[in-house]
Structure formats: C-alpha cells, structure tokens
Write a protein that holds these residues in place. Structure first.
Motif, short mmCIF file in Angstrom:
data_model
loop_
_atom_site.label_atom_id
_atom_site.label_comp_id
_atom_site.label_asym_id
_atom_site.label_seq_id
_atom_site.Cartn_x
_atom_site.Cartn_y
_atom_site.Cartn_z
N LYS A 163 -16.88 13.54 -23.86
CA LYS A 163 -17.55 12.66 -25.11
C LYS A 163 -17.33 11.66 -25.77
O LYS A 163 -18.58 10.97 -26.27
N VAL A 164 -16.19 11.27 -26.11
CA VAL A 164 -16.49 9.46 -26.61
C VAL A 164 -17.03 8.74 -25.83
O VAL A 164 -18.31 7.66 -26.21
N ASP A 167 -21.26 9.59 -26.47
CA ASP A 167 -20.87 8.39 -27.70
C ASP A 167 -21.48 7.29 -27.49
O ASP A 167 -22.31 7.12 -28.14
N ARG A 170 -24.13 6.54 -25.91
CA ARG A 170 -25.53 6.77 -27.15
C ARG A 170 -25.52 5.87 -27.97
O ARG A 170 -27.41 5.76 -28.41
N GLU A 171 -24.50 4.62 -28.96
CA GLU A 171 -24.63 4.45 -29.75
C GLU A 171 -25.47 3.28 -28.51
O GLU A 171 -25.98 2.26 -28.97
#
Length: 190
Positions: A163-164, A167, A170-171
């Motif tokens: 998940k990290v 994320d 995505r960033e």
C-alpha cells in the motif's frame, strides 16, 4: 462346528445330549472349548444357557487343572459376561454355576484376578498412549496456529508495504502528470 460356525448350536445341542462319564482330558477340551466359547457369544440367550450347562457338566469331570488351564482365559470371561449381561435370571444362574464348576476345575491354574489386573494394566497403558497422542495433537494444533498467526502477520506487513509503495507510485504519477501538464502549458505558451 469348528469348520462351520453356523453349526455351533447343533454341536452344543449334541453335547447337551452327551453324558460325560469318563475324565475329560486336554485334547478333548481343545476341541470342545472353542465351540463352547463361540456358543457363549451367540445372540440368543437359550443357546448361551445350553453352553453353560455343557460347561458345568464337563467341568465336573476334568482330569487335572493343568488340562483345563489353557482354556480358562477363553471361557471364564465369556461366562462372566453371560452372568452379568443376560436378562433372564435362570440363564444367569446357569452361567454362575458353570463358572463355579469351571473355577473349581481350574483350581490354582487360572487366576481371574491376575487376568483382571493384566487387563487393567493394558487399559491404563492404552489410556496413557491416548493421552500422549492427544497432547501431541494439541501441541501440533498450537504450532499450526502459531505458524498461521506468523503468516498472517507477514501478509499484513507485505500488504502495508504494498500500500505504501502504491501510494508512493500514485504520488509519483500525479507529480509526473503535473510536470507533463506544466511542460505542455509552457510549450503551448511558446
């Protein structure tokens, strides 16, 4: 009836009609006792009674305790079962009489108490084996549960890391899109 178990009752019926007049020796007992033991295991109580009567009459004429001793473990437990489990009092009494005569014939050659003790020891050993097996199974369950918990913990950590990472990706994608949009708008202005 030794070869044909279905004929056991016929054989016991024939023995009922036999009058034992001479001493009963070991070879005779080796033929009769398996038939009588099988008859004591019959479902019909009347057949058990016939076997009890034959044992009672036969036990009176046993030659020596040593002759009947090998057959005590075969007949005594069955007679005890009949005397305890049959619902008809007459048949229970016949079993008790047969047991009494047989134990007299056995004399000191057969000790029912030692057989009970041996069975008790066997049952205790079996109980200990079962308890050990149950404890091993329980330990295995705990070990499997601990492994499952560890696997779930590792999966949760991997999910968190994933998940990290997603994320962060995505960033980065947003940042790359923003940069591309900014560059495009600068290119359009020129």
């Amino acid at each position: 009836s030794i070869c044909k178990p279905a004929d056991t009752f016929k054989a016991v019926d024939e023995l009922m009609a036999t009058t034992f007049v001479c001493a009963v020796d070991a070879p005779t007992l080796s033929i009769l006792c398996p038939v009588l033991a099988r008859a004591l295991k019959e479902k019909l109580a009347i057949r058990k009674r016939a076997a009890c009567l034959v044992i009672k009459n036969m036990s009176r004429l046993v030659e020596s305790p040593d002759a009947v001793a090998p057959f005590g473990p075969l007949l005594v437990p069955e007679l005890i079962k009949v005397s305890e489990n049959v619902q008809f009092e007459e048949i229970r009494d016949a079993a008790l009489e047969a047991l009494s005569n047989l134990t007299k014939a056995l004399g000191d050659a057969y000790d029912a108490q030692s057989e009970k003790d041996a069975k008790k020891e066997e049952m205790e050993a079996e109980h200990a084996r079962v308890a050990a097996e149950q404890s091993r199974i329980e330990e295995d369950r705990f070990a499997i549960a601990a492994l499952d918990m560890e696997r779930l913990r590792i999966e949760d950590e991997e999910k968190k890391k994933f998940k990290v990472a997603m994320d962060a990706q995505r960033e980065l994608n947003k940042h790359a899109e923003a940069e591309a949009a900014k560059k495009k708008s600068e290119d359009d202005k020129k």
